[in-house]
Design a protein around this motif. Structure first.
Motif, PDB file in Angstrom:
ATOM      1  N   PRO A   1      13.228  -0.005  12.294  1.00 31.59           N
ATOM      2  CA  PRO A   1      11.790  -0.150  12.543  1.00 31.59           C
ATOM      3  C   PRO A   1      11.146   0.938  13.405  1.00 31.59           C
ATOM      4  O   PRO A   1       9.919   1.045  13.434  1.00 31.59           O
ATOM      5  CB  PRO A   1      11.732  -1.489  13.290  1.00 31.59           C
ATOM      6  N   ASN A   2      11.963   1.725  14.101  1.00 25.71           N
ATOM      7  CA  ASN A   2      11.399   2.655  15.077  1.00 25.71           C
ATOM      8  C   ASN A   2      10.514   3.703  14.411  1.00 25.71           C
ATOM      9  O   ASN A   2      10.900   4.342  13.440  1.00 25.71           O
ATOM     10  CB  ASN A   2      12.519   3.344  15.856  1.00 25.71           C
ATOM     11  N   GLY A   3       9.314   3.863  14.983  1.00 23.95           N
ATOM     12  CA  GLY A   3       8.371   4.847  14.467  1.00 23.95           C
ATOM     13  C   GLY A   3       7.399   4.289  13.446  1.00 23.95           C
ATOM     14  O   GLY A   3       6.548   5.030  12.948  1.00 23.95           O
ATOM     15  N   TYR A   4       7.532   2.998  13.151  1.00 20.25           N
ATOM     16  CA  TYR A   4       6.685   2.355  12.143  1.00 20.25           C
ATOM     17  C   TYR A   4       6.060   1.075  12.703  1.00 20.25           C
ATOM     18  O   TYR A   4       6.692   0.354  13.453  1.00 20.25           O
ATOM     19  CB  TYR A   4       7.494   1.968  10.907  1.00 20.25           C
ATOM     20  N   ASN A   5       4.822   0.816  12.284  1.00 20.97           N
ATOM     21  CA  ASN A   5       4.165  -0.446  12.604  1.00 20.97           C
ATOM     22  C   ASN A   5       3.666  -1.098  11.326  1.00 20.97           C
ATOM     23  O   ASN A   5       3.314  -0.398  10.363  1.00 20.97           O
ATOM     24  CB  ASN A   5       2.950  -0.215  13.506  1.00 20.97           C
ATOM     25  N   VAL A   6       3.580  -2.425  11.335  1.00 13.99           N
ATOM     26  CA  VAL A   6       3.011  -3.144  10.208  1.00 13.99           C
ATOM     27  C   VAL A   6       2.093  -4.239  10.718  1.00 13.99           C
ATOM     28  O   VAL A   6       2.154  -4.633  11.887  1.00 13.99           O
ATOM     29  CB  VAL A   6       4.097  -3.796   9.312  1.00 13.99           C
TER      30      VAL A   6
ATOM     31  N   MET B   1       6.806 -10.191   1.980  1.00 13.33           N
ATOM     32  CA  MET B   1       6.648  -8.785   1.653  1.00 13.33           C
ATOM     33  C   MET B   1       7.495  -7.959   2.606  1.00 13.33           C
ATOM     34  O   MET B   1       7.755  -8.369   3.745  1.00 13.33           O
ATOM     35  CB  MET B   1       5.173  -8.356   1.758  1.00 13.33           C
ATOM     36  N   SER B   2       7.922  -6.796   2.116  1.00 15.66           N
ATOM     37  CA  SER B   2       8.824  -5.978   2.915  1.00 15.66           C
ATOM     38  C   SER B   2       8.620  -4.502   2.602  1.00 15.66           C
ATOM     39  O   SER B   2       8.097  -4.151   1.541  1.00 15.66           O
ATOM     40  CB  SER B   2      10.282  -6.378   2.650  1.00 15.66           C
ATOM     41  N   TRP B   3       9.036  -3.667   3.538  1.00 20.93           N
ATOM     42  CA  TRP B   3       9.038  -2.221   3.366  1.00 20.93           C
ATOM     43  C   TRP B   3      10.464  -1.713   3.513  1.00 20.93           C
ATOM     44  O   TRP B   3      11.179  -2.076   4.463  1.00 20.93           O
ATOM     45  CB  TRP B   3       8.168  -1.549   4.428  1.00 20.93           C
ATOM     46  N   TYR B   4      10.842  -0.829   2.584  1.00 15.59           N
ATOM     47  CA  TYR B   4      12.137  -0.176   2.620  1.00 15.59           C
ATOM     48  C   TYR B   4      11.930   1.336   2.583  1.00 15.59           C
ATOM     49  O   TYR B   4      10.933   1.836   2.059  1.00 15.59           O
ATOM     50  CB  TYR B   4      12.972  -0.542   1.394  1.00 15.59           C
ATOM     51  N   ARG B   5      12.919   2.041   3.100  1.00 13.82           N
ATOM     52  CA  ARG B   5      12.991   3.468   2.858  1.00 13.82           C
ATOM     53  C   ARG B   5      14.281   3.759   2.089  1.00 13.82           C
ATOM     54  O   ARG B   5      15.300   3.087   2.299  1.00 13.82           O
ATOM     55  CB  ARG B   5      12.913   4.288   4.139  1.00 13.82           C
ATOM     56  N   GLN B   6      14.193   4.727   1.189  1.00 14.35           N
ATOM     57  CA  GLN B   6      15.339   5.096   0.367  1.00 14.35           C
ATOM     58  C   GLN B   6      15.702   6.536   0.656  1.00 14.35           C
ATOM     59  O   GLN B   6      14.889   7.440   0.469  1.00 14.35           O
ATOM     60  CB  GLN B   6      15.039   4.935  -1.125  1.00 14.35           C
TER      61      GLN B   6
ATOM     62  N   PHE C   1      -0.046  -5.366   2.884  1.00 11.12           N
ATOM     63  CA  PHE C   1       0.982  -5.174   3.902  1.00 11.12           C
ATOM     64  C   PHE C   1       1.125  -3.676   4.168  1.00 11.12           C
ATOM     65  O   PHE C   1       2.048  -3.018   3.702  1.00 11.12           O
ATOM     66  CB  PHE C   1       2.307  -5.774   3.412  1.00 11.12           C
ATOM     67  N   PRO C   2       0.216  -3.090   4.934  1.00 11.01           N
ATOM     68  CA  PRO C   2       0.267  -1.651   5.186  1.00 11.01           C
ATOM     69  C   PRO C   2       1.343  -1.261   6.186  1.00 11.01           C
ATOM     70  O   PRO C   2       1.657  -2.027   7.116  1.00 11.01           O
ATOM     71  CB  PRO C   2      -1.124  -1.355   5.747  1.00 11.01           C
ATOM     72  N   LEU C   3       1.891  -0.076   5.996  1.00  6.56           N
ATOM     73  CA  LEU C   3       2.910   0.487   6.887  1.00  6.56           C
ATOM     74  C   LEU C   3       2.312   1.708   7.569  1.00  6.56           C
ATOM     75  O   LEU C   3       1.862   2.638   6.904  1.00  6.56           O
ATOM     76  CB  LEU C   3       4.149   0.896   6.090  1.00  6.56           C
ATOM     77  N   ARG C   4       2.322   1.703   8.889  1.00  2.00           N
ATOM     78  CA  ARG C   4       1.743   2.807   9.656  1.00  2.00           C
ATOM     79  C   ARG C   4       2.832   3.646  10.296  1.00  2.00           C
ATOM     80  O   ARG C   4       3.736   3.099  10.961  1.00  2.00           O
ATOM     81  CB  ARG C   4       0.802   2.275  10.722  1.00  2.00           C
ATOM     82  N   LEU C   5       2.730   4.955  10.082  1.00  2.00           N
ATOM     83  CA  LEU C   5       3.577   5.902  10.799  1.00  2.00           C
ATOM     84  C   LEU C   5       2.765   6.394  11.986  1.00  2.00           C
ATOM     85  O   LEU C   5       1.679   6.944  11.828  1.00  2.00           O
ATOM     86  CB  LEU C   5       3.973   7.075   9.911  1.00  2.00           C
ATOM     87  N   LEU C   6       3.291   6.197  13.173  1.00  2.00           N
ATOM     88  CA  LEU C   6       2.520   6.435  14.389  1.00  2.00           C
ATOM     89  C   LEU C   6       2.442   7.922  14.728  1.00  2.00           C
ATOM     90  O   LEU C   6       1.386   8.441  15.079  1.00  2.00           O
ATOM     91  CB  LEU C   6       3.155   5.658  15.537  1.00  2.00           C
TER      92      LEU C   6
END
Lengths: 114, 113
Positions: free
Chosen positions: A61-66, A32-37, A74-79
């Motif tokens: 990856p900076n500013g994000y945790n998984v 699983m993966s996270w992308y930004r567009q 597979f949650p993506l956290r913005l800190l």
């Protein structure tokens, strides 16, 4: 099969707030993966996971945790949200990372940080 | 460094005419190549892929793509465009020895009646 689901569809945050983007898949995919567009930049990989308990950084990856406690989620956290994180976020899954499987994408979360 | 280039931000085609959306790549080892389509406010949908074998790959909705190793290209084609083909198209590549999947910046296809 629902495929890859993402919540929420839209979110507005103030600078400094934190939040979690949710992603789930019901296809028993290991990868699983996270992308930004962002306009004119294609999709950029944020974080990825090759299986439960295993995560690694992508190119932005900076500013994000998984975390990956289960195969399905597979949650993506913005800190601490910043305006530069305004983007559309896509979660994707695939049976395997290293062979030639295509990825299945969720519908996306449109995030605005003010 | 690995990269994928889609040299045209936009391609305009008349309905019924053939279309080509270009993609070139640079990856380590033999390439795995993919085309995805994105309709407005939707996620990406898989169209077709090249892993090995025949250089001409056929995919969904009448699309096909030709792998050219010497030119490191993987252009998307369709013999007769439809208005409903109007969308954003992404090429993606990775090497067969590992590494991340790299996306091109996307090409907006506009098919006019």
């Amino acid at each position: 099969n629902a495929g890859v689901t993402q919540t929420p569809k839209f979110q507005v945050l103030k600078t400094g707030q934190s939040m979690t983007l949710q992603c789930a898949q019901d296809m028993n995919h290991e990868y699983m993966s996270w992308y930004r567009q962002d306009p004119g930049m294609g999709l950029r990989l944020i974080h990825y996971s090759v299986g439960a308990g295993i995560t690694d950084q992508g190119e932005v990856p900076n500013g994000y945790n998984v975390s990956r406690s289960t195969t399905e989620d597979f949650p993506l956290r913005l800190l601490s949200a910043a305006p530069s994180q305004t983007s559309v976020y896509f979660c994707a899954s695939s049976p395997d990372r290293d062979r030639g499987y295509e990825q299945y994408f969720g519908p996306g979360t449109r995030l605005t940080v003010t | 460094a690995q990269s994928v280039a889609q040299p045209e931000d936009q391609v305009n085609v008349a309905e019924g005419n053939p279309l080509t959306v270009k993609c070139t790549y640079s990856v380590s080892g033999n390439p795995y190549l993919f085309w995805y389509v994105q309709y407005p406010n939707r996620g990406l949908q898989f169209l077709l892929k090249y892993i090995t074998g025949d250089n001409l790959v056929k995919g969904s909705y009448g699309f096909e793509a030709e792998f050219n190793k010497s030119q490191t290209s993987f252009h998307l084609k369709k013999p007769s465009a439809l208005v409903s083909d109007s969308a954003l198209y992404f090429c993606a590549a990775r090497g067969n020895q590992g590494g991340k999947l790299i996306f091109g910046q996307g090409t907006e296809l506009s098919v006019k009646p």
